[in-house]
Design a protein around this motif. Sequence first.
Motif, PDB file in Angstrom:
ATOM      1  N   ALA B 357     -50.401 -15.404 -75.090  1.00 52.20           N
ATOM      2  CA  ALA B 357     -49.171 -14.898 -76.015  1.00 52.20           C
ATOM      3  C   ALA B 357     -49.428 -14.454 -76.923  1.00 52.20           C
ATOM      4  CB  ALA B 357     -48.803 -16.572 -76.638  1.00 52.20           C
ATOM      5  N   PRO B 358     -50.679 -14.539 -78.036  1.00 53.93           N
ATOM      6  CA  PRO B 358     -51.108 -12.735 -79.034  1.00 53.93           C
ATOM      7  C   PRO B 358     -52.368 -12.023 -78.676  1.00 53.93           C
ATOM      8  CG  PRO B 358     -52.368 -16.013 -79.388  1.00 53.93           C
ATOM      9  CD  PRO B 358     -51.978 -15.873 -77.953  1.00 53.93           C
ATOM     10  N   LEU B 359     -52.248 -11.782 -77.940  1.00 58.86           N
ATOM     11  CA  LEU B 359     -52.644 -10.892 -76.926  1.00 58.86           C
ATOM     12  C   LEU B 359     -51.576 -10.581 -76.452  1.00 58.86           C
ATOM     13  CD1 LEU B 359     -55.195  -9.061 -76.108  1.00 58.86           C
ATOM     14  CD2 LEU B 359     -55.355  -9.985 -73.586  1.00 58.86           C
ATOM     15  N   HIS B 360     -50.622 -10.550 -75.504  1.00 56.80           N
ATOM     16  CA  HIS B 360     -49.510  -9.973 -76.021  1.00 56.80           C
ATOM     17  C   HIS B 360     -48.441  -9.644 -76.165  1.00 56.80           C
ATOM     18  CE1 HIS B 360     -45.145  -9.576 -73.873  1.00 56.80           C
ATOM     19  NE2 HIS B 360     -45.302  -9.358 -72.848  1.00 56.80           N
ATOM     20  N   ALA B 361     -48.036 -10.473 -77.627  1.00 57.59           N
ATOM     21  CA  ALA B 361     -47.704  -9.384 -78.892  1.00 57.59           C
ATOM     22  C   ALA B 361     -49.061  -8.396 -79.012  1.00 57.59           C
ATOM     23  CB  ALA B 361     -47.452 -10.623 -80.263  1.00 57.59           C
ATOM     24  N   MET B 362     -49.322  -8.970 -79.457  1.00 60.30           N
ATOM     25  CA  MET B 362     -50.436  -7.496 -80.061  1.00 60.30           C
ATOM     26  C   MET B 362     -49.892  -6.293 -79.366  1.00 60.30           C
ATOM     27  SD  MET B 362     -52.661  -6.195 -81.998  1.00 60.30           S
ATOM     28  CE  MET B 362     -53.591  -7.694 -82.681  1.00 60.30           C
ATOM     29  N   LEU B 363     -50.628  -6.255 -77.861  1.00 57.85           N
ATOM     30  CA  LEU B 363     -50.537  -4.869 -77.404  1.00 57.85           C
ATOM     31  C   LEU B 363     -49.052  -4.739 -77.248  1.00 57.85           C
ATOM     32  CD1 LEU B 363     -51.801  -6.216 -73.776  1.00 57.85           C
ATOM     33  CD2 LEU B 363     -52.789  -4.808 -75.359  1.00 57.85           C
ATOM     34  N   GLU B 364     -48.053  -5.209 -76.802  1.00 54.49           N
ATOM     35  CA  GLU B 364     -46.464  -4.398 -77.571  1.00 54.49           C
ATOM     36  C   GLU B 364     -46.712  -4.228 -78.928  1.00 54.49           C
ATOM     37  OE1 GLU B 364     -43.703  -7.938 -77.079  1.00 54.49           O
ATOM     38  OE2 GLU B 364     -42.685  -6.674 -75.139  1.00 54.49           O
ATOM     39  N   ARG B 365     -47.259  -4.748 -79.808  1.00 49.42           N
ATOM     40  CA  ARG B 365     -46.648  -4.313 -81.309  1.00 49.42           C
ATOM     41  C   ARG B 365     -47.863  -3.053 -81.485  1.00 49.42           C
ATOM     42  NH1 ARG B 365     -47.833  -9.527 -83.173  1.00 49.42           N
ATOM     43  NH2 ARG B 365     -50.182  -9.020 -83.765  1.00 49.42           N
ATOM     44  N   ALA B 366     -48.409  -2.849 -81.166  1.00 46.27           N
ATOM     45  CA  ALA B 366     -49.380  -1.656 -80.546  1.00 46.27           C
ATOM     46  C   ALA B 366     -48.802  -0.576 -79.999  1.00 46.27           C
ATOM     47  CB  ALA B 366     -50.833  -1.804 -80.476  1.00 46.27           C
ATOM     48  N   GLY B 367     -47.611  -0.953 -79.498  1.00 43.08           N
ATOM     49  CA  GLY B 367     -46.808   0.702 -78.536  1.00 43.08           C
ATOM     50  C   GLY B 367     -46.864   0.345 -77.315  1.00 43.08           C
ATOM     51  N   PHE B 368     -47.525  -0.391 -76.228  1.00 39.70           N
ATOM     52  CA  PHE B 368     -47.658  -0.130 -75.160  1.00 39.70           C
ATOM     53  C   PHE B 368     -46.172  -1.015 -74.319  1.00 39.70           C
ATOM     54  CE2 PHE B 368     -52.059  -0.797 -76.156  1.00 39.70           C
ATOM     55  CZ  PHE B 368     -52.966   0.327 -76.122  1.00 39.70           C
ATOM     56  N   GLY B 369     -45.967  -0.959 -73.558  1.00 41.83           N
ATOM     57  CA  GLY B 369     -45.397  -0.934 -72.626  1.00 41.83           C
ATOM     58  C   GLY B 369     -43.787  -0.936 -73.213  1.00 41.83           C
ATOM     59  N   VAL B 406     -51.057   2.462 -68.939  1.00 46.19           N
ATOM     60  CA  VAL B 406     -50.618   3.145 -70.463  1.00 46.19           C
ATOM     61  C   VAL B 406     -50.565   4.050 -69.757  1.00 46.19           C
ATOM     62  CG1 VAL B 406     -51.919   1.194 -71.379  1.00 46.19           C
ATOM     63  CG2 VAL B 406     -52.442   2.925 -71.243  1.00 46.19           C
ATOM     64  N   THR B 407     -49.731   5.018 -71.129  1.00 47.31           N
ATOM     65  CA  THR B 407     -50.182   6.619 -70.630  1.00 47.31           C
ATOM     66  C   THR B 407     -50.465   6.931 -71.755  1.00 47.31           C
ATOM     67  OG1 THR B 407     -47.980   6.781 -72.468  1.00 47.31           O
ATOM     68  CG2 THR B 407     -47.363   6.821 -70.352  1.00 47.31           C
ATOM     69  N   PRO B 408     -52.033   7.711 -71.395  1.00 48.27           N
ATOM     70  CA  PRO B 408     -52.578   9.057 -72.689  1.00 48.27           C
ATOM     71  C   PRO B 408     -51.722   8.801 -74.316  1.00 48.27           C
ATOM     72  CG  PRO B 408     -52.649  10.106 -70.306  1.00 48.27           C
ATOM     73  CD  PRO B 408     -51.091   8.933 -70.445  1.00 48.27           C
ATOM     74  N   LEU B 409     -50.658   9.401 -74.083  1.00 42.71           N
ATOM     75  CA  LEU B 409     -50.021   8.977 -75.534  1.00 42.71           C
ATOM     76  C   LEU B 409     -49.922   7.597 -75.991  1.00 42.71           C
ATOM     77  CD1 LEU B 409     -47.909  10.908 -77.102  1.00 42.71           C
ATOM     78  CD2 LEU B 409     -46.195  10.173 -76.329  1.00 42.71           C
ATOM     79  N   GLN B 410     -49.430   7.076 -74.888  1.00 42.15           N
ATOM     80  CA  GLN B 410     -50.050   5.567 -75.771  1.00 42.15           C
ATOM     81  C   GLN B 410     -50.858   4.647 -76.111  1.00 42.15           C
ATOM     82  OE1 GLN B 410     -48.263   2.875 -72.502  1.00 42.15           O
ATOM     83  NE2 GLN B 410     -45.913   2.900 -73.094  1.00 42.15           N
ATOM     84  N   LEU B 411     -51.282   4.935 -75.238  1.00 46.86           N
ATOM     85  CA  LEU B 411     -53.214   4.773 -75.941  1.00 46.86           C
ATOM     86  C   LEU B 411     -53.257   5.797 -77.359  1.00 46.86           C
ATOM     87  CD1 LEU B 411     -55.846   2.658 -74.609  1.00 46.86           C
ATOM     88  CD2 LEU B 411     -56.351   5.243 -73.913  1.00 46.86           C
ATOM     89  N   ALA B 412     -52.939   6.730 -77.490  1.00 43.37           N
ATOM     90  CA  ALA B 412     -53.464   7.411 -78.689  1.00 43.37           C
ATOM     91  C   ALA B 412     -53.013   6.701 -79.793  1.00 43.37           C
ATOM     92  CB  ALA B 412     -52.979   9.033 -78.784  1.00 43.37           C
ATOM     93  N   ALA B 413     -51.485   6.696 -79.262  1.00 46.27           N
ATOM     94  CA  ALA B 413     -50.887   5.992 -80.887  1.00 46.27           C
ATOM     95  C   ALA B 413     -51.078   4.175 -80.888  1.00 46.27           C
ATOM     96  CB  ALA B 413     -49.319   5.384 -80.228  1.00 46.27           C
ATOM     97  N   ALA B 414     -52.168   3.608 -79.909  1.00 49.49           N
ATOM     98  CA  ALA B 414     -52.389   2.659 -79.861  1.00 49.49           C
ATOM     99  C   ALA B 414     -53.552   2.700 -80.914  1.00 49.49           C
ATOM    100  CB  ALA B 414     -52.951   1.714 -78.724  1.00 49.49           C
ATOM    101  N   ALA B 426     -45.220   6.109 -85.394  1.00 57.25           N
ATOM    102  CA  ALA B 426     -45.236   6.272 -83.851  1.00 57.25           C
ATOM    103  C   ALA B 426     -45.661   7.693 -83.760  1.00 57.25           C
ATOM    104  CB  ALA B 426     -43.490   5.855 -84.216  1.00 57.25           C
ATOM    105  N   PRO B 427     -45.597   8.105 -82.224  1.00 55.23           N
ATOM    106  CA  PRO B 427     -46.217   9.980 -82.609  1.00 55.23           C
ATOM    107  C   PRO B 427     -44.919  10.939 -82.680  1.00 55.23           C
ATOM    108  CG  PRO B 427     -46.125   7.962 -80.550  1.00 55.23           C
ATOM    109  CD  PRO B 427     -45.536   7.168 -81.821  1.00 55.23           C
ATOM    110  N   LYS B 428     -45.131  11.676 -83.140  1.00 58.09           N
ATOM    111  CA  LYS B 428     -43.625  12.469 -83.166  1.00 58.09           C
ATOM    112  C   LYS B 428     -44.219  13.809 -82.928  1.00 58.09           C
ATOM    113  CE  LYS B 428     -42.957   9.792 -87.114  1.00 58.09           C
ATOM    114  NZ  LYS B 428     -44.386   8.929 -87.338  1.00 58.09           N
TER     115      LYS B 428
END
Lengths: 88, 626
Positions: B357-369, B406-414, B426-428
């Motif tokens: 759960a904590p890892l899933h929450a961290m990944l979601e907050r970092a913009g993955f998915g 993940v997409t390269p953009l998501q990885l950059a945002a994370a 958030a990327p703009k």
Amino acid sequence: MMATWLRPWLLVPVAVGVLAAGQIWMSHLRYELALENQRVNTDRQETLQQSSTLRLELANLTRPERLRKTAQEKLGMAPPKPMQVVHL
Amino acid sequence: MSDKQQVYIRRRIEAVAGLLVLGLLLLVVRAVDLQWVQSDRLTTMAEKQRYREYTALAPRGSIYDSKGRTLAESVEIPSIAAMADEVPAERMGELASALGLSTKTVQHKLGKRKGFVWLARQVPPSVAERVMALNIPGVRHEKEWRRYQPMGPETGHLLGFVGIDGKGLEGVERAWNASLTGESGLRQVRRDARGHSLPDGTWLREPVPGQPMTLTIDATIQSIAYAALAEGVRDQDAKGGSVVVMRPKDGAILAMASWPGFNPNNFRHAKPGEWRNRAVTDVFEPGSTMKPFSVATAMASGKWKADSIVYCEKGAMKVADYTIHDDHPEGWLDLTGIIVKSSNIGVAKLALDVGAAPLHAMLERAGFGRRSSLGLGGESPGIVLPLDRWGPVETANIAFGQGIAVTPLQLAAAFSVLANEGVYVAPKLFADQLQDVEKTSERVMPQDIAHQMKGMLEYATSQDGTGSKAVPVGYHVAGKTGTAQKANAQGGYSKGRYNAVFAGFAPVENPELVIVVVVDEPKRSNYGGQVAAPVFRHVAESALPYLGIMAERDQQPDWQTMQIAAEAPAFEHESLYGMSMREVRRLAAQRGLRLHVHGSGWVGRQKPGNIMALNQGDAVEVWLNE
């Protein structure tokens, strides 16, 4: 002494004639101005078009890839290393 | 005259008068018919004769980069059309020759229908002049807008392209077609008796040009990124790749390049598959670039500290019926060591300990998915399994970047989260979105943990780490390599097909750039550190000086100078000699020193010799040996 042929009713045809001539002159003036306006607008459009083309040409000539290629191939230059760049 | 004659004459007068009255009545009826009953139809017919209306197409809005340089512009160019039934058959050969087409082609075009037909659209002005000089009846000169992108392939994937009818078909041109497209105007002109237009035309509706757009892209950095990617892909004989360069503070995308490139000014010559913007449409397993988020989750749980140690099972560990391997078998490693040595087993153990759960929450907050709402069509949300499908194997795998896409953009945002000391921005892509940074920011992890992660990622790019090739001389880089096997159609992993990844930011002290490099199916090496890291370095070493971020001269070995103590000694330890790597790291973390480690074992040499003179933020270099 007023000439015998002058009659007040003659003012009506004279006024009509003057107004008609004025109308024709105005119409001519309107046509000439419209023509001039059209010419100016065409010039404006052409200038805008030329400016757009020149902007595009400038963007094309100054695109980084072209400058890099020219610097490397024609001038024998190489990209500077970070240590060679000094900001004053 | 007799009475009879008088009656006869009266009758005749009455008859004529009657006829006259009848005639007048008929005239009145006709007048009413023309002026009243048929008024609208006849007025329309008359106006059609006197007036002519024509549509004036409006140009699309221009697209500019963040410094006002033109990325896309519409220019008016001629097209040749004809009223098919008015063109004399004997002049078709002449017409075809002037157009540079075969007579058969022109005959076919003119034979399709009777009215208006296009003969050649968007032709060079010289061709149009040549055709019109022939003065062929029925042949017309029309004006159309054509879209040009001066940077060609460098911005092709990002901006997309516009079809011949002025409609955006890919990229920004497609996603923002509505606001880029202008509204065509309608002009009415009077015609004289000979059908010539009089000059006093009026606009029934003025044409409105499309809205111009300013992107956050910097044309110079875009060009640098594209050139570096092209070189990296060619060197590795790879299938493709993508690079995203982002400014972490406000999320501005400075460059987004994909390979293979295509020329958007001539897009039909490329295969449709080459049109896609891989940085937002393609997903890949991020591999080890996911580990910093797993380690951060473990630290955020409070159970693990940077100097906590984990036994890495000498390279193999069983989770349920699945065995996890490390490329380089390790024993005990602290969390920094897990990142530096990129231990799958180390992060898997951490993830299994803190739970899914904590890892899933961290990944979601970092913009993955989820999609980033960048404003580009075709953006993939990536793949993050729902939490209820995270068993022990999935948790362990996702911790080191498998079973997640993940997409390269998501990885950059994370990675911008780590660069921003724990805050996701958030990327703009559009300059006008940069004012809303606060609204699009969210804290993902505590500041102190992000800060420690930054230090660990800096170690990962040291000589001992896997990302050493990412560091340009004179800068500190924090980053992580990743090497991930590509999935195959059967749901497993394909042999010999990898994605090599490097994600990181620079300079570490005050991150200005987050750069993500993904190279698809490199042939000469599979490792992110060998394939993607040099592309990162290439981009960073060109873009950082361009942005006015100076290289540190004391990072240049030749120019290294001795630090002279100017203040009272700040530390109780005079020397690091004989300390273990773990002790040195702990000491450096406590004192806020930037540590560069060579080798393993115990400290045998240090530079500078006197660490008591060092202040917080200063660098210390140690050489360890067994």
